[in-house]
Design an enzyme around this catalytic site. Structure first.
Site, mmCIF file in Angstrom:
data_model
loop_
_atom_site.group_PDB
_atom_site.id
_atom_site.type_symbol
_atom_site.label_atom_id
_atom_site.label_comp_id
_atom_site.label_asym_id
_atom_site.label_seq_id
_atom_site.Cartn_x
_atom_site.Cartn_y
_atom_site.Cartn_z
ATOM 1 N N ALA A 16 -71.549 -54.539 -61.438
ATOM 2 C CA ALA A 16 -70.837 -55.828 -61.356
ATOM 3 C C ALA A 16 -71.723 -56.932 -61.911
ATOM 4 O O ALA A 16 -72.782 -56.660 -62.494
ATOM 5 C CB ALA A 16 -70.470 -56.114 -59.912
ATOM 6 N N ASN A 17 -71.310 -58.182 -61.773
ATOM 7 C CA ASN A 17 -72.152 -59.321 -62.167
ATOM 8 C C ASN A 17 -71.983 -60.439 -61.155
ATOM 9 O O ASN A 17 -71.223 -60.309 -60.197
ATOM 10 C CB ASN A 17 -71.794 -59.772 -63.593
ATOM 11 C CG ASN A 17 -70.333 -60.167 -63.697
ATOM 12 O OD1 ASN A 17 -69.896 -61.124 -63.063
ATOM 13 N ND2 ASN A 17 -69.561 -59.412 -64.465
ATOM 14 N N ARG A 18 -72.674 -61.547 -61.387
ATOM 15 C CA ARG A 18 -72.734 -62.606 -60.366
ATOM 16 C C ARG A 18 -71.547 -63.555 -60.367
ATOM 17 O O ARG A 18 -71.538 -64.534 -59.626
ATOM 18 C CB ARG A 18 -73.985 -63.456 -60.593
ATOM 19 C CG ARG A 18 -75.265 -62.743 -60.355
ATOM 20 C CD ARG A 18 -76.430 -63.712 -60.572
ATOM 21 N NE ARG A 18 -77.684 -63.004 -60.629
ATOM 22 C CZ ARG A 18 -78.358 -62.594 -59.560
ATOM 23 N NH1 ARG A 18 -77.878 -62.852 -58.361
ATOM 24 N NH2 ARG A 18 -79.485 -61.950 -59.694
ATOM 25 N N SER A 19 -70.574 -63.363 -61.216
ATOM 26 C CA SER A 19 -69.467 -64.324 -61.300
ATOM 27 C C SER A 19 -68.766 -64.496 -59.950
ATOM 28 O O SER A 19 -68.447 -63.519 -59.274
ATOM 29 C CB SER A 19 -68.458 -63.834 -62.347
ATOM 30 O OG SER A 19 -67.280 -64.584 -62.247
ATOM 31 N N ALA A 61 -65.725 -62.828 -66.146
ATOM 32 C CA ALA A 61 -66.963 -62.215 -66.648
ATOM 33 C C ALA A 61 -66.724 -60.704 -66.607
ATOM 34 O O ALA A 61 -67.022 -60.042 -65.619
ATOM 35 C CB ALA A 61 -68.134 -62.621 -65.769
#
Ligand code: C5P
Length: 422
Positions: free
Chosen positions: A226-229, A292
């Protein structure tokens, strides 16, 4: 000089700031374009320019007092608020904006602003710190939410030997913005101002699709990439578009923030699910790709949890995800007339953003710096640069993501009014 404002009647409210001198030039420019200009000066404005100068340039009387007997008998503030096609406030000082946002009416200018149902364009001008103060930004958000159009302020050197956003837009820019505002309104089918005034109406009848948040790409049933969005920016755009009267579908990856009011939300996890949901939600007049999206996913998502059994570390092979924005923007049929992409960059923000705009074939690209120090990714504020297809660049000051959402929606409405139909 084209008579592009021919027959238009403009009520020009001049606020009290050093930029008031530019309002005199604005009168001249508006008249050159064919408009009739009726000036109103606040008390503070009269410290900088005289009613006589404004009247001489306008070729008609300048108004100053709420309780001017001659005025009230002759024309009256309610008629002043009605007898025009638009109201322009230039310069719009911090105080005038606060009065407008709060609905206060202690003088002629603010009474007219409260009484009018005409479209309003403000050209803010103030010290950079006053502009950036949360109170002014709150007032700005209230005003744009009420449907007031805004031009500027521009970045640059200011009278107090400071630098930054706060300079009033140039008279030519204000005249252009007025033309755009009036054209956009008449192209929306001559909506009466009460319908068109609120940003509530600026996207009335339009459909907007927004992607937001991160994607989760499964490794096994319990692990994912995943990512920090946080989804804050995309959600704020969806909320602002709904508040502007659009029918909004928000395709959101996994987020922990609430759904925006008045928006149909489709929840997805992976990039492939997001693409499928986007395709199912089309057609749309505007498609905004703020998500994102994970660029890669594990080649294989294991059916059972990968065991840590003391043997070798499991290999993780990645494959590329579909590019949702590029897929939709590249469509030959059913392409939304306005496709907006985002570019979250850590280095060479503008350079990379320009390349992305061309590569992904979007109409507008919103670029932001997400290097760790800025706290943009997952945070509540954003500093964005807007890149148009024509190479035009606009940089906004650091703003709350809600405010960025509102401003973007106002910009979309403007661009859509110029875009060729699908
Ligand atoms: O990740 P990237 O910088 O390429 O993202 C730029 C734009 O493309 C963003 O608007 C993002 O939502 C979109 N995008 C997408 N699908 C992807 C990757 C990015 O829609 N797989």
């Amino acid at each position: 000089m084209s008579q592009s404002l021919s027959g238009r009647r403009v009520l020009l409210i001049i606020g009290g700031g050093i930029a008031a001198y530019k309002a005199l030039d604005l009168i001249r420019r508006l008249r050159e374009r064919g408009a009739a200009v009726r000036p109103i000066l606040t008390k503070a404005a009269q410290e900088f320019v005289t009613p006589l100068a404004a009247a001489a340039l306008a070729g008609q009387r300048a108004h100053t007092d709420l309780f001017d007997r001659a005025d009230e008998a002759e024309i009256g503030h309610i008629r002043l608020a009605r007898d025009a096609d638009a109201v322009v406030v230039a310069p719009a000082t911090a105080d005038l904006m606060a009065r407008m946002a709060g609905g206060h009416a202690p003088d002629l200018a603010s009474t007219v602003l409260l009484a009018t149902t005409l479209p309003i364009l403000i050209a803010p001008a103030m010290n950079v710190r006053m502009w950036q103060h949360p109170a002014t930004q709150r007032n700005l958000a209230t005003l744009t939410g009420d449907g007031v159009s805004v031009v500027g302020p521009n970045d640059g050197a200011m009278a107090e030997a400071e630098h930054g956003p706060g300079r009033m837009a140039e008279p030519g820019e204000i005249a252009d913005a007025l033309e755009t505002m009036l054209t956009a309104r008449s192209e929306r089918g001559g909506l009466g101002f009460l319908a068109g005034r609120a940003v509530k109406g600026s996207l009335a009848g339009k459909t907007v699709l927004v992607t937001s948040g991160p994607t989760h790409e499964p490794i096994d049933p319990v692990r994912y990439l995943a990512n920090r969005s946080s989804g804050r920016q995309g959600h704020a755009i969806a909320a602002a578009a709904a508040a502007a009267g659009a029918r909004v579908t928000l395709v959101s990856g996994p987020v922990s923030i609430p759904d925006p009011a008045g928006v149909a939300v489709i929840r997805v996890e992976t990039a492939r699910e997001m693409l499928a949901a986007v395709e199912a939600a089309l057609p749309a007049d505007i498609a905004v790709f703020a998500a994102a999206v994970g660029d890669w996913r594990p080649a294989e998502a294991r059916g059972g949890k990968i065991k840590k059994d003391g043997s070798a570390v499991p290999p993780l092979t990645l494959v590329e995800n579909p590019d949702i924005l590029a897929t939709i923007a590249g469509r030959t049929e059913g392409r939304p007339p306005l496709v907006v992409g985002f570019a979250a960059e850590t280095d060479d923000v503008l350079d990379n953003a320009r390349k992305k705009l061309a590569k992904k074939r979007c109409d507008l690209l919103v670029a932001n710096d997400v290097s760790h120090e800025g706290g943009v990714m997952g945070g509540v504020e954003n500093t964005v640069h807007l890149l148009g297809r024509d190479g035009a660049l606009d940089t906004w000051p650091r703003l709350g993501k809600d405010e960025v959402g509102k401003r973007l929606v106002a910009r979309f409405a403007e661009l859509l009014s110029k875009a060729p139909p699908a």
